[in-house]
Design a protein around this motif. Structure first.
Motif: not given
Length: 457
Positions: A88-98, A428-440
């Motif tokens: 499960d995940v958090q709500p994306p609000d506020p979506e306009d900041l993505w 928060s808006p613009n949550e991210k995860f480094a692709l290289k760390d997904f692989y690592r």
């Protein structure tokens, strides 16, 4: 390179596309409108585990969202690892900041941007792909493994502990592996050995039986918004000490060895402030920034509401005011006891001019993993081999209440093998995860399973 690591290298694109599939599912547990999506995410994980031909895969019903379980027994004499994660995940609000849609994963500058990318779909998925890499490459899996994925972590896991208690024998293990934390810094592998607990409260201050005209009643009737503000201001002193009687009674003080370890961590306070856009930091007097942020208890207002919130002016004296307040806890504070102390104190400082109602929401115990635990040592070596750098061991300020519950109910210590970063903007808006760390992360998980039998002897 082993067959397992070769499989990982040659299937990176496939792994990424499969991760994107689950990231596209808006499995927001805080909203009943997304109940179907939460179920769809559970189904996705069931399909993933079933594709690996495990001994058992089950989608358990609960009073809330499903719990996905899978197991593979290779040798009863080998260690058994229970992998925990949440879909499960958090709500994306506020979506306009993505910058891009939250449920349409996008790669920019090497990072995957999507809600759940780091918390926790991306990180927990590494352990599914690690097992796949053994099975699909024809390599014997070196330990026994169990998976438990829940869909209610973001709402306090109300059905998980009852499930664990009911299925204690099914979940019996030697350790729990969790990837829902962060590395200390980019390219700096880290293992979290301690987490703070949580007591989450809501306070409502009630005054007159309706909103009043501030010109007619102002000065004669106490304003609940003013009262609430004054009460909150009394909860901490100028040195950042929480003023609730008994709050610090059970706090286990930091040892000099622990404080020395904090001083040795590669931390740049100026860079820290710069990234947050701050000129100065604030916290409990007598402690460093890192100690305050991970090893000392806190009290923070998470939300405030009262009165008129619309455009323009409205001269109203509100009938109610409310606040949501969280307290991060450290060993050996008990969330139920802290909630009780908080409630008693709030009621004691409330004036007779208002009525105060306090609601206890979810909470969780703090946790510490023994640094001499063999599973922790194997995890450290796995990080070192994949990242080519010796990992740091640190405590983290966040809470994963289930860690303490696993220890209490199953008697199992947890290994917090985080691959994300504190700058990943989780929640928060613009949550991210480094692709290289997904692989690592996949490689590190696979290496951990390989090394674990050696360290258990």
């Amino acid at each position: 390179m082993s067959a397992v690591q070769e499989y990982i290298e040659s299937n990176k694109e496939k792994f990424k596309e499969e991760l994107f599939e689950i990231l596209r599912i808006p499995s927001i547990s805080t909203s009943s409108a997304h109940k179907q999506h939460v179920g769809k995410a559970a189904d996705f994980l069931v399909d993933q585990l079933e594709s690996l031909d495990l001994d058992r895969v089950t989608r358990f019903k609960t009073d809330g969202n499903p719990i996905v379980y899978g197991e593979l027994t290779t040798d009863p004499e080998k260690p058994t690892v229970l992998v925990y994660g949440h879909y499960d995940v958090q709500p994306p609000d506020p979506e306009d900041l993505w910058d891009t849609p939250p449920f349409e994963p996008t790669v920019r500058n090497g990072d995957i941007y999507a809600r759940g990318a780091s918390d926790d779909k991306g990180q927990s998925f590494t352990h599914v792909k690690a097992l796949e890499s053994y099975i699909k490459s024809g390599t014997d899996f070196p330990v026994n493994i169990k998976y438990i994925f829940e869909g209610e972590e973001e709402v306090g896991s109300p059905n998980l502990v009852p499930f664990i208690k009911e299925h204690r024998e099914l979940l019996e293990c030697d350790m729990v592996l969790i990837s829902d934390t962060a590395m200390f810094a980019e390219d700096t592998p880290s293992i979290t050995y301690g987490l703070r607990g949580l007591a989450y409260m809501e306070v409502e201050v009630i005054g007159p039986n309706r909103d009043l005209h501030s010109g007619v009643y102002g000065g004669a009737v106490d304003n609940p918004a003013n009262v609430l503000s004054e009460m909150i201001a009394q909860l901490r002193d100028e040195d950042g000490r929480i003023q609730i009687p008994g709050f610090y009674d059970a706090v286990k003080p930091l040892t000099e060895k622990e404080r020395e370890a904090y001083r040795n961590l590669p931390f740049d306070e100026e860079e820290y402030k710069d990234k947050l856009g701050l000129k100065a930091l604030n916290g409990e007097k007598g402690y460093s920034t890192l100690e305050r942020a991970s090893a000392r208890p806190t009290l923070d207002v998470n939300g405030l509401w009262s009165g008129y919130q619309g455009e323009g002016a409205k001269t109203v004296l509100p009938s109610k005011a409310g606040a949501k307040i969280s307290m991060r806890l450290v060993p050996d504070q008990d969330p139920k006891e802290i909630a009780k102390l908080f409630t008693e104190h709030i009621q004691s400082i409330a004036p007779e001019t208002v009525t105060v109602e306090v609601t206890e929401h979810h909470g969780g115990h703090p946790s510490i993993t023994d640094l001499s635990f063999y599973g922790l040592k194997a995890a450290g070596k796995a990080f070192e081999e994949v990242y080519q750098k010796e990992p740091l061991f640190a405590r983290e300020g966040g809470s994963i209440p289930i860690v303490a519950d696993f220890q209490k109910v199953l008697g199992a210590q947890s290994i917090l093998m985080g691959f994300g970063l504190n700058s990943d903007a989780i929640h928060s808006p613009n949550e991210k995860f480094a692709l290289k760390d997904f692989y690592r992360g996949i490689k590190t998980s696979a290496k951990f399973f390989e090394l674990l039998p050696e360290y258990s002897e």
